[in-house]
Design a protein around this motif. Structure first.
Motif, PDB file in Angstrom:
ATOM      1  N   LEU A  27       0.964  -1.101  -0.531  1.00 16.42           N
ATOM      2  CA  LEU A  27      -0.083   0.138   0.169  1.00 16.42           C
ATOM      3  C   LEU A  27       0.798   1.556   0.046  1.00 16.42           C
ATOM      4  CD1 LEU A  27      -2.623  -0.749   2.101  1.00 16.42           C
ATOM      5  CD2 LEU A  27      -3.217  -0.456  -0.068  1.00 16.42           C
ATOM      6  N   ARG A  28       2.126   0.937   0.409  1.00 13.13           N
ATOM      7  CA  ARG A  28       2.870   1.897   0.907  1.00 13.13           C
ATOM      8  C   ARG A  28       3.962   2.086  -0.451  1.00 13.13           C
ATOM      9  NH1 ARG A  28       6.716   0.487   4.735  1.00 13.13           N
ATOM     10  NH2 ARG A  28       8.048   1.856   4.396  1.00 13.13           N
ATOM     11  N   ALA A  29       3.554   1.202  -1.324  1.00 12.36           N
ATOM     12  CA  ALA A  29       3.959   1.646  -2.905  1.00 12.36           C
ATOM     13  C   ALA A  29       3.408   1.980  -3.561  1.00 12.36           C
ATOM     14  CB  ALA A  29       5.078  -0.250  -2.696  1.00 12.36           C
ATOM     15  N   VAL A  30       2.076   1.172  -4.362  1.00 18.36           N
ATOM     16  CA  VAL A  30       1.323   1.790  -4.461  1.00 18.36           C
ATOM     17  C   VAL A  30       1.175   3.724  -4.463  1.00 18.36           C
ATOM     18  CG1 VAL A  30      -0.068   0.370  -4.694  1.00 18.36           C
ATOM     19  CG2 VAL A  30      -0.646   1.748  -3.260  1.00 18.36           C
ATOM     20  N   GLU A  31       1.488   3.943  -3.389  1.00 19.96           N
ATOM     21  CA  GLU A  31       1.710   5.540  -3.244  1.00 19.96           C
ATOM     22  C   GLU A  31       2.775   6.411  -4.027  1.00 19.96           C
ATOM     23  OE1 GLU A  31       0.326   7.022   0.709  1.00 19.96           O
ATOM     24  OE2 GLU A  31      -0.949   4.893   0.817  1.00 19.96           O
ATOM     25  N   GLY A  32       4.037   5.061  -3.994  1.00 19.58           N
ATOM     26  CA  GLY A  32       5.823   6.204  -4.728  1.00 19.58           C
ATOM     27  C   GLY A  32       6.124   5.533  -4.008  1.00 19.58           C
ATOM     28  N   ALA A  33       6.349   4.746  -2.548  1.00 14.09           N
ATOM     29  CA  ALA A  33       7.377   4.976  -1.349  1.00 14.09           C
ATOM     30  C   ALA A  33       8.217   3.768  -2.389  1.00 14.09           C
ATOM     31  CB  ALA A  33       6.990   4.256  -0.660  1.00 14.09           C
ATOM     32  N   ARG A  34       9.069   4.510  -2.610  1.00 16.99           N
ATOM     33  CA  ARG A  34      10.970   3.821  -3.001  1.00 16.99           C
ATOM     34  C   ARG A  34      12.277   3.852  -2.241  1.00 16.99           C
ATOM     35  NH1 ARG A  34       7.432   2.368  -5.451  1.00 16.99           N
ATOM     36  NH2 ARG A  34       6.987   1.338  -7.507  1.00 16.99           N
ATOM     37  N   ILE A  59      -1.369 -16.359  -3.029  1.00 12.91           N
ATOM     38  CA  ILE A  59      -1.105 -15.073  -2.955  1.00 12.91           C
ATOM     39  C   ILE A  59      -1.635 -14.143  -4.799  1.00 12.91           C
ATOM     40  CG2 ILE A  59       1.188 -14.401  -3.033  1.00 12.91           C
ATOM     41  CD1 ILE A  59       2.408 -16.877  -1.411  1.00 12.91           C
ATOM     42  N   PRO A  60      -1.507 -13.170  -4.118  1.00 20.46           N
ATOM     43  CA  PRO A  60      -1.309 -12.658  -5.702  1.00 20.46           C
ATOM     44  C   PRO A  60      -0.321 -13.289  -6.958  1.00 20.46           C
ATOM     45  CG  PRO A  60      -1.989 -11.030  -3.871  1.00 20.46           C
ATOM     46  CD  PRO A  60      -1.366 -12.715  -3.023  1.00 20.46           C
ATOM     47  N   GLN A  61      -0.842 -13.069  -8.043  1.00 13.82           N
ATOM     48  CA  GLN A  61      -0.366 -13.480  -9.276  1.00 13.82           C
ATOM     49  C   GLN A  61       0.866 -11.996  -9.359  1.00 13.82           C
ATOM     50  OE1 GLN A  61       0.349 -16.164 -11.407  1.00 13.82           O
ATOM     51  NE2 GLN A  61      -1.188 -16.992  -9.543  1.00 13.82           N
ATOM     52  N   PHE A  62       0.744 -10.902  -8.740  1.00 10.86           N
ATOM     53  CA  PHE A  62       1.892 -10.007  -8.929  1.00 10.86           C
ATOM     54  C   PHE A  62       2.242 -10.106  -8.280  1.00 10.86           C
ATOM     55  CE2 PHE A  62      -1.782  -7.440  -6.331  1.00 10.86           C
ATOM     56  CZ  PHE A  62      -1.147  -6.803  -5.614  1.00 10.86           C
ATOM     57  N   VAL A  63       2.571 -10.423  -6.845  1.00 12.74           N
ATOM     58  CA  VAL A  63       4.026 -11.166  -6.463  1.00 12.74           C
ATOM     59  C   VAL A  63       3.805 -12.065  -6.727  1.00 12.74           C
ATOM     60  CG1 VAL A  63       4.252 -11.633  -3.413  1.00 12.74           C
ATOM     61  CG2 VAL A  63       2.284 -10.074  -3.915  1.00 12.74           C
ATOM     62  N   HIS A  64       3.904 -13.224  -7.077  1.00 10.30           N
ATOM     63  CA  HIS A  64       4.443 -14.517  -7.906  1.00 10.30           C
ATOM     64  C   HIS A  64       5.616 -13.798  -9.552  1.00 10.30           C
ATOM     65  CE1 HIS A  64       2.772 -18.429  -6.109  1.00 10.30           C
ATOM     66  NE2 HIS A  64       1.334 -17.614  -5.810  1.00 10.30           N
ATOM     67  N   ARG A  65       5.241 -12.892  -9.610  1.00 12.28           N
ATOM     68  CA  ARG A  65       5.429 -12.634 -10.262  1.00 12.28           C
ATOM     69  C   ARG A  65       6.811 -11.299 -10.994  1.00 12.28           C
ATOM     70  NH1 ARG A  65       0.343 -11.948 -13.162  1.00 12.28           N
ATOM     71  NH2 ARG A  65       0.276  -9.728 -12.939  1.00 12.28           N
ATOM     72  N   HIS A  66       6.510 -10.298 -10.159  1.00 13.39           N
ATOM     73  CA  HIS A  66       7.785 -10.213  -9.428  1.00 13.39           C
ATOM     74  C   HIS A  66       8.603  -9.862  -8.450  1.00 13.39           C
ATOM     75  CE1 HIS A  66       6.431  -7.500 -13.201  1.00 13.39           C
ATOM     76  NE2 HIS A  66       4.461  -7.622 -12.494  1.00 13.39           N
ATOM     77  N   ARG A  67      10.017 -10.283  -8.599  1.00 14.30           N
ATOM     78  CA  ARG A  67      11.165 -10.218  -7.320  1.00 14.30           C
ATOM     79  C   ARG A  67      11.016  -9.102  -6.397  1.00 14.30           C
ATOM     80  NH1 ARG A  67      13.755 -14.327  -7.492  1.00 14.30           N
ATOM     81  NH2 ARG A  67      13.599 -16.508  -9.130  1.00 14.30           N
ATOM     82  N   ASP A  68      10.712  -7.659  -7.127  1.00 17.36           N
ATOM     83  CA  ASP A  68      11.129  -6.825  -6.706  1.00 17.36           C
ATOM     84  C   ASP A  68      10.164  -5.121  -6.974  1.00 17.36           C
ATOM     85  OD1 ASP A  68      12.370  -5.008  -9.022  1.00 17.36           O
ATOM     86  OD2 ASP A  68      13.769  -6.363  -8.772  1.00 17.36           O
ATOM     87  N   LEU A  69      10.056  -4.281  -6.609  1.00 20.88           N
ATOM     88  CA  LEU A  69       8.817  -3.020  -6.164  1.00 20.88           C
ATOM     89  C   LEU A  69       9.094  -2.319  -7.782  1.00 20.88           C
ATOM     90  CD1 LEU A  69       8.960  -2.248  -3.223  1.00 20.88           C
ATOM     91  CD2 LEU A  69       7.262  -3.178  -3.876  1.00 20.88           C
ATOM     92  N   GLY A  70      10.795  -2.597  -8.343  1.00 16.26           N
ATOM     93  CA  GLY A  70      11.373  -1.962  -9.489  1.00 16.26           C
ATOM     94  C   GLY A  70      10.501  -2.514 -10.683  1.00 16.26           C
ATOM     95  N   SER A  71      10.653  -3.873 -10.616  1.00 16.66           N
ATOM     96  CA  SER A  71       9.779  -4.540 -11.681  1.00 16.66           C
ATOM     97  C   SER A  71       8.040  -4.895 -11.410  1.00 16.66           C
ATOM     98  CB  SER A  71       9.568  -5.954 -11.551  1.00 16.66           C
ATOM     99  OG  SER A  71       9.942  -7.083 -10.180  1.00 16.66           O
TER     100      SER A  71
END
Length: 260
Positions: A27-34, A59-71
């Motif tokens: 939820l922090r990441a969707v607001e642009g936290a980096r 588990i959401p598929q987007f978690v399965h697919r992406h190893r880090d917040l950048g991707s």
């Protein structure tokens, strides 16, 4: 030390605590936290979650697919150009995993008890106001009072020696849960004022607020007055139609009785 399925239990008392924290990272990441810290936290929590076969299907598929917040960022942006709908979508996709964790540990009972159906209460015993009109009236009348009580409880718990002695274990975690609850109650009240209360229920915001209230109460079981206040808050939330609180209140009553 990397977060693994084994030391995860040392950092987070329950799966529900772990998943709520992981959801908050997103939820922090969707607001642009980096920054390096949040990216490391996401990667480690993701690895620990994927290593747990109990949640493989939820588990959401987007978690399965992406190893880090950048991707992951392009996927999060694809949910909506605005951050609030992204938060809604993250909550929606996390709901199956969080619901499973909530089912496994409704009040600190063991998974074996849950699987065997050996629970001291019915988790659907009381859902409070269920009709739209009654829900709206309860939310507008009771939730501002509950939110003010949460704010006062946070202040009390944060004051030095609030219980006449050193801080008890779990107080910091309780304050964290109460802050999240305070924010969510504000969002639900705003939704009610804007005629969007049903959307708040459907988006899982109401259920998530209930879980934070339960989490705070669990952390405060050894701190009598704040624990009693948490039980009162849960009663108010139940009156507003928050699902699944009735059984937890049964556990609260049993726990208070044991401590007398």
């Amino acid at each position: 030390m990397s977060l693994t399925i084994d030391n995860r239990e040392k950092q987070f008392p329950s799966d529900l605590d772990f998943l709520l924290h992981f959801q908050n990272v997103l939820l922090r990441a969707v607001e642009g936290a980096r920054d390096e810290e949040i990216d490391r936290e996401y990667s480690e929590m993701r690895a620990a979650l994927l290593a747990d076969p109990r949640y493989e299907e939820t588990i959401p598929q987007f978690v399965h697919r992406h190893r880090d917040l950048g991707s992951l960022w392009p996927t999060l942006k694809s949910f909506s150009p605005q951050w609030e709908p992204r938060r809604v979508e993250v909550r929606r996709q996390f709901e199956p995993a969080i619901a499973e964790a909530d089912r496994i540990d409704p009040f600190g009972v063991s998974p074996q008890q849950v699987w065997a159906g050996d629970l001291p209460f019915d988790s659907t015993a009381w859902t409070g106001a269920t009709k739209p009109g009654a829900r709206l009236a309860a939310v507008k009348t009771l939730l501002p009072v509950a939110r003010a009580a949460v704010e006062r409880l946070i202040e009390s718990l944060g004051a030095p020696g609030h219980n006449g002695g050193p801080a008890l274990d779990g107080t910091i975690e309780a304050i964290d849960a109460l802050r999240s609850l305070h924010t969510l109650l504000g969002e639900i009240i705003q939704a009610a004022d804007e005629g969007k209360l049903n959307q708040a229920y459907n988006d899982g915001m109401v259920l998530e607020a209930c879980r934070y209230a339960k989490r705070a109460a669990k952390k405060l079981r050894d701190d009598p007055m704040p624990y009693a206040m948490s039980a009162l808050l849960l009663s108010v939330l139940s009156a507003c139609g928050f699902p699944g609180v009735g059984g937890f209140l049964g556990g609260v009553a049993a726990n208070i009785k044991r401590k007398e």
